[in-house]
Scaffold this motif. Structure first.
Motif, PDB file in Angstrom:
ATOM      1  N   HIS A   1      -1.671  -3.930   7.687  1.00  0.00           N
ATOM      2  CA  HIS A   1      -0.603  -3.116   8.263  1.00  0.00           C
ATOM      3  C   HIS A   1       0.744  -3.840   8.242  1.00  0.00           C
ATOM      4  O   HIS A   1       1.707  -3.344   8.811  1.00  0.00           O
TER       5      HIS A   1
ATOM      6  N   HIS B   1      -0.917   5.335   4.523  1.00  0.00           N
ATOM      7  CA  HIS B   1       0.057   5.851   5.490  1.00  0.00           C
ATOM      8  C   HIS B   1       1.112   6.710   4.810  1.00  0.00           C
ATOM      9  O   HIS B   1       1.620   7.646   5.415  1.00  0.00           O
TER      10      HIS B   1
ATOM     11  N   HIS C   1      -3.338   0.040   2.185  1.00  0.00           N
ATOM     12  CA  HIS C   1      -3.211   0.800   3.429  1.00  0.00           C
ATOM     13  C   HIS C   1      -1.812   1.396   3.592  1.00  0.00           C
ATOM     14  O   HIS C   1      -1.651   2.454   4.195  1.00  0.00           O
TER      15      HIS C   1
ATOM     16  N   HIS D   1      -1.903   7.265  15.278  1.00  0.00           N
ATOM     17  CA  HIS D   1      -1.802   6.082  14.419  1.00  0.00           C
ATOM     18  C   HIS D   1      -0.866   6.341  13.233  1.00  0.00           C
ATOM     19  O   HIS D   1      -0.153   5.439  12.792  1.00  0.00           O
TER      20      HIS D   1
HETATM   21 ZN   LIG Z   1      -3.266   2.296   9.516  1.00  0.00          ZN
END
Ligand SMILES: [Zn+2]
Ligand SMILES: [Zn+2]
Length: 149
Positions: A91, A106, A102, A35
């Motif tokens: 995302h 990342h 988020h 991911h």
């Molecule tokens: Zn993610």
């Protein structure tokens, strides 16, 4: 509405726990690294995960709340539609859709594991962290250097 709030708390705790677990180096290597190939996520990245992570962490977290509250099927359907929309937005890379938190996960890896308040409670929130302050100070110093040249 009470069920919706409970589902939000349940998924926050569930996602934080499972997500933090798969950041353990061994599990990360085998499960979660897939991911994290997205350093700057797009909406489709929300379903781009190892099947174990997807079924246990993601889908498990979405269905656990309705299973615990035994809510009306329409409430469960609304919650599930909200959950997939929300994770797509988180995302998306667009601040206007609430992707900042988020995106920071990342990019900086050790922060923002949950979706609501768990990171603030457990000290893993990026906003206001020592790392964010250091990054902002370095950026300000670089701007100052560029002006003085
Ligand atoms: Zn993610
Ligand atoms: Zn992660």
């Amino acid at each position: 509405m009470l069920h919706f709030a409970i589902h939000g708390i349940v998924i926050d705790v569930w996602l934080y726990g499972t997500h933090r677990l798969i950041h353990h180096p061994i599990l990360y290597m085998w499960i979660h690294k897939f991911h994290h190939r997205f350093k700057a996520p797009t909406a489709v990245a929300c379903v781009y995960a190892n099947p174990l992570e997807f079924m246990i962490g993601n889908v498990g977290g979405v269905v656990l709340g309705p299973a615990l509250t035994n809510c009306h099927p329409y409430s469960a359907a609304f919650w599930m539609a909200y959950a997939i929309t929300s994770t797509s937005f988180s995302h998306s890379g667009y601040t206007v859709f609430g992707a900042t938190s988020h995106d920071q996960h990342h990019e900086h890896f050790d922060f923002n594991f949950g979706v609501l308040i768990t990171d603030a409670v457990l000290g893993t929130k990026f906003e206001g962290s020592a790392r964010q302050k250091r990054i902002l100070a370095n950026a300000a110093a670089k701007r100052q250097d560029a002006k003085s040249v």
